[in-house]
Design a protein around this motif. Structure first.
Motif, mmCIF file in Angstrom:
data_model
loop_
_atom_site.group_PDB
_atom_site.id
_atom_site.type_symbol
_atom_site.label_atom_id
_atom_site.label_comp_id
_atom_site.label_asym_id
_atom_site.label_seq_id
_atom_site.Cartn_x
_atom_site.Cartn_y
_atom_site.Cartn_z
ATOM 1 N N UNK A 43 0.844 -1.193 0.000
ATOM 2 C CA UNK A 43 0.000 0.000 0.000
ATOM 3 C C UNK A 43 0.885 1.251 0.000
ATOM 4 N N UNK A 44 0.270 2.388 -0.252
ATOM 5 C CA UNK A 44 1.020 3.643 -0.380
ATOM 6 C C UNK A 44 1.782 4.008 0.895
ATOM 7 N N UNK A 45 1.222 3.691 2.052
ATOM 8 C CA UNK A 45 1.903 4.020 3.313
ATOM 9 C C UNK A 45 3.247 3.291 3.403
ATOM 10 N N UNK A 46 3.289 2.026 2.990
ATOM 11 C CA UNK A 46 4.547 1.268 3.010
ATOM 12 C C UNK A 46 5.551 1.857 2.026
ATOM 13 N N UNK A 47 5.061 2.281 0.879
ATOM 14 C CA UNK A 47 5.960 2.866 -0.122
ATOM 15 C C UNK A 47 6.509 4.201 0.376
ATOM 16 N N UNK A 81 1.322 6.956 -9.866
ATOM 17 C CA UNK A 81 0.960 8.375 -9.777
ATOM 18 C C UNK A 81 1.697 9.034 -8.600
ATOM 19 N N UNK A 82 1.719 8.342 -7.467
ATOM 20 C CA UNK A 82 2.436 8.862 -6.299
ATOM 21 C C UNK A 82 3.937 8.960 -6.574
ATOM 22 N N UNK A 83 4.515 7.882 -7.101
ATOM 23 C CA UNK A 83 5.960 7.865 -7.364
ATOM 24 C C UNK A 83 6.369 8.885 -8.420
ATOM 25 N N UNK A 84 5.488 9.188 -9.350
ATOM 26 C CA UNK A 84 5.778 10.149 -10.402
ATOM 27 C C UNK A 84 6.050 11.546 -9.840
ATOM 28 N N UNK A 85 5.500 11.816 -8.663
ATOM 29 C CA UNK A 85 5.681 13.127 -8.017
ATOM 30 C C UNK A 85 6.920 13.170 -7.128
#
Length: 156
Positions: A43-47, A81-85
């Motif tokens: 999930x995004x929190x782990x990333x 999308x998150x990593x792109x930022x």
């Protein structure tokens, strides 16, 4: 040559990873993600936690995506999308794509990510029994010459 470390989780592993990194100074990049099972996509929190850790260690980061169904594709797109930022060490984040769909949307929609062809998409011959040389009779992978001839014909 670049030396990397793959970590599947930070939970209870930071001390082990820190110890490994301190003994292996050549490691410059950490890989994180799940390439085989879409049910285990982080999930995004782990990333986010992993990115903070990587930035604190001044390492490069590679996200490993897996083979995904349409159901899991949405989760991967949210991650991309998150990593792109994000940036790590002022560089683009690498994404190992193990799915043709993921590989095609990265350059199209996520220009700040660097796509890398994953091993699930590279169809190299990896198994010892697929060879044009005579098989070793003691090998447990090649039981008999008939099996070896059959596999050679398949490859041709």
């Amino acid at each position: 040559m670049e030396y990397v470390l793959y970590a599947d989780s930070l939970i209870n592993n930071t001390n082990r990873i820190d110890s490994f990194l301190s003994k292996n100074k050549k490691i410059s990049r950490l890989y994180f993600g799940e390439e085989f099972c879409e049910e285990l996509i982080p999930d995004l929190a782990k990333i986010e936690d992993f990115l903070q850790y990587v930035n604190g260690k001044d390492l490069d980061f590679t996200y490993v995506s897996g083979v995904v169904s349409n159901k899991a594709l949405k989760r991967e797109v949210d991650i991309l999308r998150f990593l792109n930022k994000q940036k790590v060490k002022n560089k683009k984040i690498e994404v190992v794509a193990n799915d043709w769909g993921i590989l095609s949307i990265i350059p199209e929609k996520f220009k700040n990510l660097k796509p890398i062809l994953g091993r699930m998409l590279v169809k190299n011959q990896r198994m010892q029994r697929y060879t044009l040389r005579d098989p070793r009779p003691f090998s447990h992978l090649v039981a008999n010459l008939g099996l070896w001839d059959n596999q050679r014909q398949i490859l041709r």
